[in-house]
Enzyme design. Structure first.
Site, short mmCIF file in Angstrom:
data_model
loop_
_atom_site.label_atom_id
_atom_site.label_comp_id
_atom_site.label_asym_id
_atom_site.label_seq_id
_atom_site.Cartn_x
_atom_site.Cartn_y
_atom_site.Cartn_z
N CYS B 85 35.66 -2.20 29.55
CA CYS B 85 35.50 -2.14 28.09
C CYS B 85 35.82 -3.45 27.40
CB CYS B 85 36.38 -1.05 27.50
SG CYS B 85 36.69 0.30 28.66
N CYS B 208 40.06 10.78 20.74
CA CYS B 208 39.25 10.05 21.70
C CYS B 208 38.04 9.39 21.06
CB CYS B 208 38.72 10.98 22.78
SG CYS B 208 40.00 12.00 23.53
N HIS B 335 32.06 3.30 20.12
CA HIS B 335 32.50 2.47 21.25
C HIS B 335 31.40 2.31 22.29
CE1 HIS B 335 35.00 0.58 24.15
NE2 HIS B 335 35.43 1.64 24.79
#
Lengths: 346, 387, 138
Positions: B85, B208, B335
């Site tokens: 990430c 999350c 994300h």
């Protein structure tokens, strides 16, 4: 009499239980009638991450702990089961690896319905007797499946027992005798999920004939009467058959009850009479004589005359007792049972 | 260090882009940053592409050449960087180093990730590629699970509460309402978070970050290039720090502190000559609320173990002690893994340029914090209006 | 459907039997730190270190835990399942499933021991993956 026999032993029974009543209710049967007919209150169910291999490993670990021997001294390993996880690829190699048994190992998996475990014991005994190996391990373990709705669904359970055989034993195996015929009382074809059986044919011509013939044959071979034995253990497909066989031999209750575990854990198939034996070994005293007769459909029975030595008391607290595993339980519903046993078509 | 500045930014909206492919997103962001800087193809010396897992998500490797190809940049030296990430900010740092080395005068950095062409459970499996395959993925551990293990331990060691974690998500969503490019532009409450389904105890669904598609692009140039081309409003890179640690969570010395953050931040702070108290805006890596909380502590905005209280007392909201994730963060902005690092940089650049409208904060310096996996890599960058 | 190499690769899994079945790790004789899983080179001593194989006892305590309710692909049948970070008696930490224990009975600090179980068995035709899980010691 040779001084060879059981140097270490251990059992393992999964913790999940399903009550006979729970199964009966699903199929619209009267639970009390089923319980009375089979004399089984509940049976063990393997967890979703358990199988014959994992059961054999824990039973084997218990046997090793009691034996005190180095696993590297085991020269042969035979696992008898009718629910080996692979049709081709032995359970034994995985168990040998997990138990850290050495590579110079004689090994093959065995099958003879519920008596594959005791057949393994006989083979190991012979190899030790012949001096080919110092110690050998025989395991009888199963996670048998019962066809939903069939009578065997109430009894088909999971569990296993392991025996390490060698010299200076905790229990001498005085001798063994087998009686084998082609009697098709119960079978499962390759690829089929569930077995088929001959209903009432599984009684007199099958279970009783072979248990009786093998036991008589063994007694004759060792020159003993059955009254000389302090404990008698027979294969336990349900709570009724072994009791009826005991009645035939006039064995009193106190001699067979300690080895009768089916009412609380069901029929562990290749683990059935072996677990009955471990339950007796957990309490027997020096000098006690134990008679064990297994039965495997197809059919055959292996009978053993066993004499306890003073070593048994020294070793038996070194691992969890059979009663610990029987009493350690968690009840599950029929729904969870079908999920664990992968009966749901996905 | 040789001064380098961000001179152009551009990104796609973040969200589920059913009608846009990986290539579509990459080109859209690239064109936007070129238009923002008013540059042409011949000005760009190299292309750095940050992408975690195009191989697993769309079966495509060789993505640097692919992006160059579709941007019309073929012939350009291009490289794809991967650090889970943190792939985006890793690309940025590599670009920075290439400019400082004198190899190029101006380069493009793109972060791209297209995650929705496979179903959610498969995407989660692909993301677990950032964890240890032999020891973590093999036993059924998921990414929420990894961070849940961190959260549980943090609660055990410091008394952090689920409510404090929830507040981090609440703050993100509040800011995202003011960000037109964010995936989720609605407010949520602490109750909403705690009532949302548990994913991996103690983390709830709203703790999350989501699965997102998106691309983000920045143009970086040397001081000489900026002078020559008379580029207006460059935002300078004052510090860059990078660190690494064990991939498997079990091998870390501590579960409640990320060594990679502390170490990368230390390097960036040293390079910039700044301290945590100088930073008024920061984009931190909140793949899960707990990571945002741990980051605030490890970046030095508050003492170790006091992250929960720091959040609870309102110190991270817009315009407060340090405005955390004015973009909405990973949680509310979205994300798209490889693009996140670049998107964080774009937010800080826009803030320092004064282009953030309703979510504008007055600040001299800004910090970005990008983590790979459960803390196996980290890049921290510090930016300023002045050199 | 993406193919997870780790699921389908035979040699990848077979190479790991020593640590995965038998908790065989190693220890650096120079700095004294023990490692599980075993390391190729001591991270403290580098090439100056001397690694020796050791067998871990299978005892440890719960260092952290979580209940996975959204399972990893392939683990749906087991969900919800508990994963713990276990601090082995000898020092290193390892993650693994905690089984045969009620979720409410799981707390940080409780003692656990290893048990041999099926780790992954998703396909009726594929290889069964075995390994160690953990149970709370009563």
């Amino acid at each position: 009499m040779n001084m060879l026999g059981i140097v270490g032993y251990g059992a393992y029974i999964p913790k999940y239980r399903i009550k006979t009543a729970e199964i009966a209710k699903i199929w619209g049967k009267n639970p009390k009638e089923i319980e009375k007919g089979l004399l089984i209150k509940e049976k063990s169910v393997p967890g979703i991450d358990e199988d014959t291999i994992t059961i054999a490993v824990e039973a084997g670990q218990n046997a090793l702990a009691r034996s005190g021997i180095n696993p590297k001294d085991i020269g042969a390993l035979f696992i008898g089961s009718e629910s080996h996880p692979y049709a081709v690829k032995p359970s034994g190699t995985v168990v040998a690896e997990a138990l850290n048994i050495n590579r110079e190992l004689r090994l093959a998996d065995m099958e003879f319905a519920c008596k594959a475990g005791t057949a393994a014991m006989q083979i190991i005994l012979s190899m030790v007797k012949a001096g080919d190996i110092k110690y050998g391990m025989a395991i009888g373990a199963d996670t048998s499946q019962g066809r939903p709705g069939d009578a065997l669904e109430y009894s088909a359970a999971a569990g296993g027992a392991a025996f390490i055989i060698g010299k200076d034993p905790a229990a001498i195996i005085e001798d063994t005798y087998s009686f084998t015929t082609d009697t098709p009382d119960f079978w499962r074809r390759e690829g089929e999920n569930y077995p088929k059986h001959g209903a009432r044919f599984t009684g007199e011509p099958s279970y009783f004939r072979h248990i009786i013939q093998a036991t008589k044959g063994l007694l004759n071979k060792v020159g003993r009467n059955i009254e000389e034995y302090d404990y008698v253990v027979f294969h336990q497909p349900n709570g009724k058959f072994p009791v009826k066989a005991m009645k035939y031999f006039k064995v009193p209750k106190e001699k067979y009850l300690p080895g009768l575990v089916v009412d609380r854990i069901g029929n562990c198939y290749s683990g059935s009479s072996p677990i009955g034996l471990t339950a007796v070994l957990d309490i027997a005293n020096e000098g006690d004589k134990i008679l064990l007769t297994s039965y495997g459909s197809g059919a055959g029975s292996d009978s053993f005359s066993i004499i306890v030595t003073k070593r048994l008391k020294e070793i038996r607290d070194k691992a969890k007792k059979t009663e610990y595993y029987i009493e350690r339980k968690q009840y599950i519903s029929y729904g969870v049972y079908t999920k664990f046993r992968k009966k749901l078509k996905i | 260090m040789k001064k380098v500045a961000v001179i152009g930014v551009g990104e796609t909206k973040f969200g589920e882009h059913w009608y846009k492919s990986f290539r579509d997103l990459a080109v859209e962001a690239g064109i936007k940053s070129m238009e923002d800087a008013n540059l042409e193809r011949k000005d760009i010396g190299a292309l750095f592409v940050g992408n975690m897992s195009a191989g697993k998500f769309i079966g495509q490797e060789h993505v640097a050449s692919l992006v160059a190809d579709h941007l019309g940049f073929s012939g350009i030296p291009c490289i794809r960087t991967e650090s889970a990430c943190a792939s985006g900010s890793l690309a940025f740092r590599q670009a920075l180093l290439s400019l400082q080395s004198g190899a190029y005068d101006a380069v493009m950095v793109e972060g791209v990730e297209k995650m929705t062409d496979i179903i959610g459970s498969q995407a989660s499996l692909a993301l677990m590629g950032a964890g240890d395959q032999e020891w973590e993925a093999s036993v059924g551990l998921t990414f929420p699970g990894l961070y849940a293990l961190i959260a549980r331990r943090h609660m055990h060691e410091y008394g952090t509460t689920p409510e404090q974690l929830a507040m981090f998500s609440v703050n993100n969503h509040k800011n995202a309402v003011k960000n037109p490019d964010a995936q989720f532009r609605f407010e949520i409450s602490v109750e909403d978070v705690l009532n949302s389904p548990l994913i991996a105890d103690p983390l709830h669904l709203l703790d999350c970050s989501p699965i997102t598609d998106g691309a983000a692009s920045v143009l970086l140039a040397t001081e000489d290039f900026i002078k020559k081309k008379k580029i207006k409003n460059p935002i300078w890179v004052l510090g860059s720090g990078q660190s690494s640690d064990t991939v498997a969570l079990q091998d870390r010395k501590s579960l409640t502190s990320m060594f990679v953050t502390i170490d990368a931040a230390k390097k960036a702070y040293k390079q910039s000559g700044l301290k945590p108290k100088d930073i008024k805006i920061a984009e931190v890596h909140d793949c899960f609320s707990i990571n945002g909380l741990v980051a605030i502590e490890d970046l030095g905005f508050c003492k170790k173990g006091e992250g929960g209280k720091f959040i609870e007392d309102g110190n991270i909201s817009l315009g407060s002690t340090v405005s955390i994730n004015t973009s909405g963060g990973l949680k509310a902005k979205g994300h798209p893994v490889g693009a996140t690092g670049i998107s964080q940089i774009i937010e800080i650049v826009k803030q320092l340029r004064g282009e953030c409208e309703k979510r504008q904060v007055d600040a001299k310096y800004g910090l970005t914090h990008n983590i790979g996996g459960s803390g196996a890599s980290c890049l921290v960058h510090i930016f300023g209006k002045e050199k | 459907m993406i193919k997870m190499v780790h699921r389908s690769s035979i040699p990848l899994h077979w190479r790991l039997y020593e640590p995965k079945y038998k908790l065989i790790g190693n220890k650096c004789l120079k700095c004294g730190e023990s490692f599980f899983p075993p390391r190729n080179i001591c991270p403290n001593c580098g090439r100056k270190g001397a690694l020796k194989k050791i067998v871990f006892s299978g005892r440890g305590t719960i260092y952290s835990y979580t209940v996975i309710r959204t399972p990893l692909d392939g683990f749906e049948q087991q969900a919800p399942y508990v994963i713990g970070v276990i601090k082995l008696k000898e020092g290193p930490k390892i993650v693994g499933q905690i089984v045969d224990t009620e979720i409410r009975d799981i707390t940080i600090g409780k003692e656990v021991k290893s048990v041999f179980r099926k780790i992954y068995d998703d396909s009726p035709s594929g290889l069964i993956h075995y390994g160690l899980k953990w149970v709370v010691i009563e």
